[in-house]
Design a protein around this motif. Structure first.
Motif, mmCIF file in Angstrom:
data_model
loop_
_atom_site.group_PDB
_atom_site.id
_atom_site.type_symbol
_atom_site.label_atom_id
_atom_site.label_comp_id
_atom_site.label_asym_id
_atom_site.label_seq_id
_atom_site.Cartn_x
_atom_site.Cartn_y
_atom_site.Cartn_z
ATOM 1 N N GLN A 195 0.838 -1.140 0.045
ATOM 2 C CA GLN A 195 0.049 0.040 -0.015
ATOM 3 C C GLN A 195 0.710 0.987 0.031
ATOM 4 N N GLY A 196 0.331 2.251 -0.726
ATOM 5 C CA GLY A 196 1.029 3.534 -0.931
ATOM 6 C C GLY A 196 2.426 3.623 -1.645
ATOM 7 N N LYS A 205 8.651 0.522 -13.006
ATOM 8 C CA LYS A 205 7.846 0.058 -11.665
ATOM 9 C C LYS A 205 6.235 0.307 -12.172
ATOM 10 N N VAL A 206 5.569 -0.692 -11.354
ATOM 11 C CA VAL A 206 4.157 -0.665 -11.633
ATOM 12 C C VAL A 206 3.448 -0.444 -10.213
ATOM 13 N N GLU A 207 2.384 0.182 -10.364
ATOM 14 C CA GLU A 207 1.533 0.208 -9.218
ATOM 15 C C GLU A 207 0.056 -0.424 -9.494
ATOM 16 N N LEU A 208 -0.023 -1.439 -8.746
ATOM 17 C CA LEU A 208 -0.978 -2.247 -8.820
ATOM 18 C C LEU A 208 -2.291 -1.578 -7.885
ATOM 19 N N SER A 260 0.803 -8.004 -2.223
ATOM 20 C CA SER A 260 2.059 -7.958 -1.660
ATOM 21 C C SER A 260 3.294 -7.775 -2.855
ATOM 22 N N GLY A 261 4.445 -7.080 -2.271
ATOM 23 C CA GLY A 261 5.572 -7.153 -2.880
ATOM 24 C C GLY A 261 5.461 -5.799 -3.834
ATOM 25 N N THR A 262 6.615 -6.088 -4.660
ATOM 26 C CA THR A 262 6.757 -5.005 -5.614
ATOM 27 C C THR A 262 7.014 -5.671 -6.944
ATOM 28 N N VAL A 263 6.836 -4.948 -8.270
ATOM 29 C CA VAL A 263 6.442 -5.380 -9.449
ATOM 30 C C VAL A 263 7.503 -4.415 -10.407
ATOM 31 N N ASN A 264 8.143 -5.310 -11.412
ATOM 32 C CA ASN A 264 8.655 -4.536 -12.225
ATOM 33 C C ASN A 264 8.271 -5.022 -13.827
ATOM 34 N N VAL A 265 8.313 -4.272 -14.857
ATOM 35 C CA VAL A 265 8.067 -4.725 -16.230
ATOM 36 C C VAL A 265 9.133 -5.194 -16.919
ATOM 37 N N ASN A 266 8.991 -6.337 -17.870
ATOM 38 C CA ASN A 266 9.974 -6.356 -18.419
ATOM 39 C C ASN A 266 10.281 -5.780 -20.077
ATOM 40 N N SER A 267 11.227 -5.924 -20.769
ATOM 41 C CA SER A 267 11.356 -4.809 -21.847
ATOM 42 C C SER A 267 10.347 -4.937 -22.918
ATOM 43 N N THR A 268 9.449 -5.873 -22.968
ATOM 44 C CA THR A 268 8.295 -6.002 -23.743
ATOM 45 C C THR A 268 7.221 -5.334 -23.576
ATOM 46 N N LEU A 269 7.146 -4.880 -21.959
ATOM 47 C CA LEU A 269 5.858 -4.240 -21.314
ATOM 48 C C LEU A 269 4.874 -5.177 -21.162
ATOM 49 N N THR A 285 4.952 -8.396 -19.517
ATOM 50 C CA THR A 285 5.175 -9.345 -18.622
ATOM 51 C C THR A 285 5.735 -8.624 -17.481
ATOM 52 N N LEU A 286 4.863 -8.453 -16.103
ATOM 53 C CA LEU A 286 5.222 -8.105 -15.044
ATOM 54 C C LEU A 286 6.014 -9.408 -14.101
ATOM 55 N N VAL A 287 7.149 -8.750 -13.509
ATOM 56 C CA VAL A 287 7.878 -9.806 -12.681
ATOM 57 C C VAL A 287 7.738 -9.199 -11.309
ATOM 58 N N GLY A 288 7.484 -9.985 -10.355
ATOM 59 C CA GLY A 288 7.303 -9.536 -9.050
ATOM 60 C C GLY A 288 8.319 -10.027 -7.845
ATOM 61 N N THR A 289 8.659 -9.380 -7.100
ATOM 62 C CA THR A 289 9.589 -9.713 -5.645
ATOM 63 C C THR A 289 8.471 -9.737 -4.617
ATOM 64 N N GLY A 290 8.311 -10.900 -3.754
ATOM 65 C CA GLY A 290 7.642 -11.193 -2.582
ATOM 66 C C GLY A 290 6.280 -11.055 -3.021
ATOM 67 N N THR A 291 5.812 -11.158 -4.273
ATOM 68 C CA THR A 291 4.523 -11.293 -4.899
ATOM 69 C C THR A 291 3.795 -12.670 -4.795
ATOM 70 N N ILE A 292 2.439 -12.694 -4.562
ATOM 71 C CA ILE A 292 1.782 -14.031 -4.571
ATOM 72 C C ILE A 292 0.580 -13.748 -5.652
ATOM 73 N N PHE A 293 1.068 -13.471 -6.851
ATOM 74 C CA PHE A 293 -0.006 -13.360 -7.891
ATOM 75 C C PHE A 293 -1.041 -14.181 -7.940
ATOM 76 N N GLN A 294 -0.872 -15.437 -7.844
ATOM 77 C CA GLN A 294 -1.759 -16.816 -7.931
ATOM 78 C C GLN A 294 -2.835 -16.589 -7.010
ATOM 79 N N ARG A 295 -2.350 -16.188 -5.549
ATOM 80 C CA ARG A 295 -3.553 -15.925 -4.635
ATOM 81 C C ARG A 295 -4.336 -14.567 -4.628
ATOM 82 N N GLU A 296 -3.632 -13.685 -4.957
ATOM 83 C CA GLU A 296 -3.976 -12.209 -4.772
ATOM 84 C C GLU A 296 -4.735 -11.563 -6.133
#
Length: 75
Positions: A3-4, A17-20, A26-35, A37-48
């Motif tokens: 949050q925030g 960076k991406v703001e969801l 949870s976590g933080t997200v970056n975008v790959n060079s093709t814009l 695909t989002l790659v997360g750190t500390g994320t649980i996309f499959q649950r959230e």
């Protein structure tokens, strides 16, 4: 993103960076060079997130097309 968190762009205008929204992800997200695909750190996309959810990428609405793991999804 926790949050925030906010998106940011590099001096070349590339998305770095991406703001969801809503900020329930949870976590933080970056975008790959093709814009698409989002790659997360500390994320649980499959649950959230679910396919079809809206997310905000640097103030532009995108939709989740596929969730390949807890740390990778495509828009």
């Amino acid at each position: 993103m926790t949050q925030g968190g906010t998106g940011a762009s590099s001096s070349t205008g590339a998305i770095t960076k991406v703001e969801l929204q809503p900020p329930r992800i949870s976590g933080t997200v970056n975008v790959n060079s093709t814009l698409n695909t989002l790659v997360g750190t500390g994320t649980i996309f499959q649950r959230e997130l679910e396919i079809g959810d809206q997310i905000m990428v640097n103030n532009q609405i995108s939709w989740v097309n596929a969730i390949t793991s807890n740390t990778s999804l495509t828009v």
